[in-house]
Design a protein around this motif. Structure first.
Motif, PDB file in Angstrom:
ATOM      1  N   ARG A   8       1.999  -2.518   2.900  1.00 38.75           N
ATOM      2  CA  ARG A   8       2.541  -2.100   4.199  1.00 38.75           C
ATOM      3  C   ARG A   8       1.799  -0.850   4.651  1.00 38.75           C
ATOM      4  O   ARG A   8       1.562   0.058   3.844  1.00 38.75           O
ATOM      5  CB  ARG A   8       4.031  -1.801   4.082  1.00 38.75           C
ATOM      6  N   SER A   9       1.471  -0.791   5.918  1.00 40.17           N
ATOM      7  CA  SER A   9       0.811   0.380   6.475  1.00 40.17           C
ATOM      8  C   SER A   9       1.781   1.552   6.477  1.00 40.17           C
ATOM      9  O   SER A   9       2.947   1.413   6.873  1.00 40.17           O
ATOM     10  CB  SER A   9       0.342   0.095   7.901  1.00 40.17           C
ATOM     11  N   ILE A  10       1.305   2.706   6.040  1.00 38.87           N
ATOM     12  CA  ILE A  10       2.156   3.900   6.003  1.00 38.87           C
ATOM     13  C   ILE A  10       2.392   4.430   7.421  1.00 38.87           C
ATOM     14  O   ILE A  10       3.513   4.800   7.772  1.00 38.87           O
ATOM     15  CB  ILE A  10       1.528   4.976   5.095  1.00 38.87           C
ATOM     16  N   GLU A  16       2.215  -5.461   7.882  1.00 38.67           N
ATOM     17  CA  GLU A  16       2.136  -5.834   6.472  1.00 38.67           C
ATOM     18  C   GLU A  16       0.990  -6.812   6.292  1.00 38.67           C
ATOM     19  O   GLU A  16       0.601  -7.506   7.240  1.00 38.67           O
ATOM     20  CB  GLU A  16       3.441  -6.463   5.992  1.00 38.67           C
ATOM     21  N   TYR A  17       0.471  -6.849   5.098  1.00 36.22           N
ATOM     22  CA  TYR A  17      -0.621  -7.756   4.771  1.00 36.22           C
ATOM     23  C   TYR A  17      -0.327  -8.395   3.424  1.00 36.22           C
ATOM     24  O   TYR A  17       0.087  -7.710   2.482  1.00 36.22           O
ATOM     25  CB  TYR A  17      -1.954  -6.997   4.721  1.00 36.22           C
ATOM     26  N   THR A  18      -0.551  -9.685   3.325  1.00 34.71           N
ATOM     27  CA  THR A  18      -0.372 -10.431   2.081  1.00 34.71           C
ATOM     28  C   THR A  18      -1.747 -10.887   1.606  1.00 34.71           C
ATOM     29  O   THR A  18      -2.529 -11.405   2.389  1.00 34.71           O
ATOM     30  CB  THR A  18       0.533 -11.653   2.309  1.00 34.71           C
ATOM     31  N   GLY A  19      -2.011 -10.676   0.318  1.00 36.43           N
ATOM     32  CA  GLY A  19      -3.306 -11.072  -0.227  1.00 36.43           C
ATOM     33  C   GLY A  19      -3.187 -11.514  -1.668  1.00 36.43           C
ATOM     34  O   GLY A  19      -2.123 -11.436  -2.281  1.00 36.43           O
ATOM     35  N   GLU A  46       0.373   1.073   1.414  1.00 31.54           N
ATOM     36  CA  GLU A  46       1.106   1.241   0.155  1.00 31.54           C
ATOM     37  C   GLU A  46       1.494  -0.132  -0.360  1.00 31.54           C
ATOM     38  O   GLU A  46       1.779  -1.040   0.424  1.00 31.54           O
ATOM     39  CB  GLU A  46       2.347   2.113   0.341  1.00 31.54           C
ATOM     40  N   LEU A  47       1.487  -0.270  -1.668  1.00 30.71           N
ATOM     41  CA  LEU A  47       1.868  -1.533  -2.292  1.00 30.71           C
ATOM     42  C   LEU A  47       3.384  -1.673  -2.223  1.00 30.71           C
ATOM     43  O   LEU A  47       4.124  -0.787  -2.648  1.00 30.71           O
ATOM     44  CB  LEU A  47       1.402  -1.559  -3.753  1.00 30.71           C
ATOM     45  N   VAL A  48       3.847  -2.776  -1.671  1.00 25.90           N
ATOM     46  CA  VAL A  48       5.284  -3.028  -1.513  1.00 25.90           C
ATOM     47  C   VAL A  48       5.788  -3.958  -2.618  1.00 25.90           C
ATOM     48  O   VAL A  48       6.859  -3.754  -3.174  1.00 25.90           O
ATOM     49  CB  VAL A  48       5.572  -3.657  -0.130  1.00 25.90           C
ATOM     50  N   ALA A  73       9.423 -15.528   6.367  1.00 21.95           N
ATOM     51  CA  ALA A  73      10.880 -15.390   6.416  1.00 21.95           C
ATOM     52  C   ALA A  73      11.440 -15.179   5.008  1.00 21.95           C
ATOM     53  O   ALA A  73      12.316 -14.337   4.802  1.00 21.95           O
ATOM     54  CB  ALA A  73      11.510 -16.613   7.066  1.00 21.95           C
ATOM     55  N   PHE A  74      10.929 -15.939   4.050  1.00 20.20           N
ATOM     56  CA  PHE A  74      11.359 -15.792   2.656  1.00 20.20           C
ATOM     57  C   PHE A  74      11.048 -14.396   2.153  1.00 20.20           C
ATOM     58  O   PHE A  74      11.906 -13.733   1.550  1.00 20.20           O
ATOM     59  CB  PHE A  74      10.656 -16.829   1.777  1.00 20.20           C
ATOM     60  N   ALA A  75       9.841 -13.909   2.393  1.00 19.43           N
ATOM     61  CA  ALA A  75       9.445 -12.577   1.924  1.00 19.43           C
ATOM     62  C   ALA A  75      10.299 -11.485   2.563  1.00 19.43           C
ATOM     63  O   ALA A  75      10.718 -10.543   1.881  1.00 19.43           O
ATOM     64  CB  ALA A  75       7.967 -12.335   2.225  1.00 19.43           C
TER      65      ALA A  75
END
Length: 79
Positions: A8-10, A16-19, A46-48, A73-75
Motif C-alpha cells: 500500500r502506498s504510504i 494498493e498493488y498485488t504482485g 509498505e508491505l500490507v 473483494a476477497f482481499a
C-alpha cells in the motif's frame, strides 16, 4: 518459495498493488526505488500482506485471482 504480496502506498493509502516474487526482501525495496513502472508514481510503499507458496504456478494463479474483481473483494474483506 514464491510469495504473493500486497503493498500500500504510504502517501496515497487508496493505492494498493498485488504482485508475486521469489525474493520478497529484494522486491519491496525495488518498488520503493521506483523500478516498477506500475508503482513508481506512488512511492513509498509498505508491505500490507504476503503469503508463501512452495510452487511458482500456484502463487501466480493466486496473484491472478487477487487481481480479479472477486479477488479484490476477497482481499478487501479478508486480508
Amino acid at each position: 518459495m514464491w510469495y504473493v504480496y500486497i503493498i500500500r502506498s504510504i502517501h496515497f493509502p487508496g493505492q494498493e498493488y498485488t504482485g508475486a516474487t521469489a525474493d520478497l526482501k529484494r522486491r519491496i525495496p525495488e518498488h520503493n526505488a521506483g523500478k516498477s513502472t506500475h508503482t513508481a508514481k506512488f512511492t513509498p510503499w509498505e508491505l500490507v500482506w504476503y503469503c508463501a507458496f512452495p510452487d511458482k504456478y500456484k502463487a501466480l494463479e493466486f496473484e491472478k485471482y487477487l487481481k480479479s474483481h472477486s479477488g479484490r473483494a476477497f482481499a478487501k474483506k479478508r486480508l
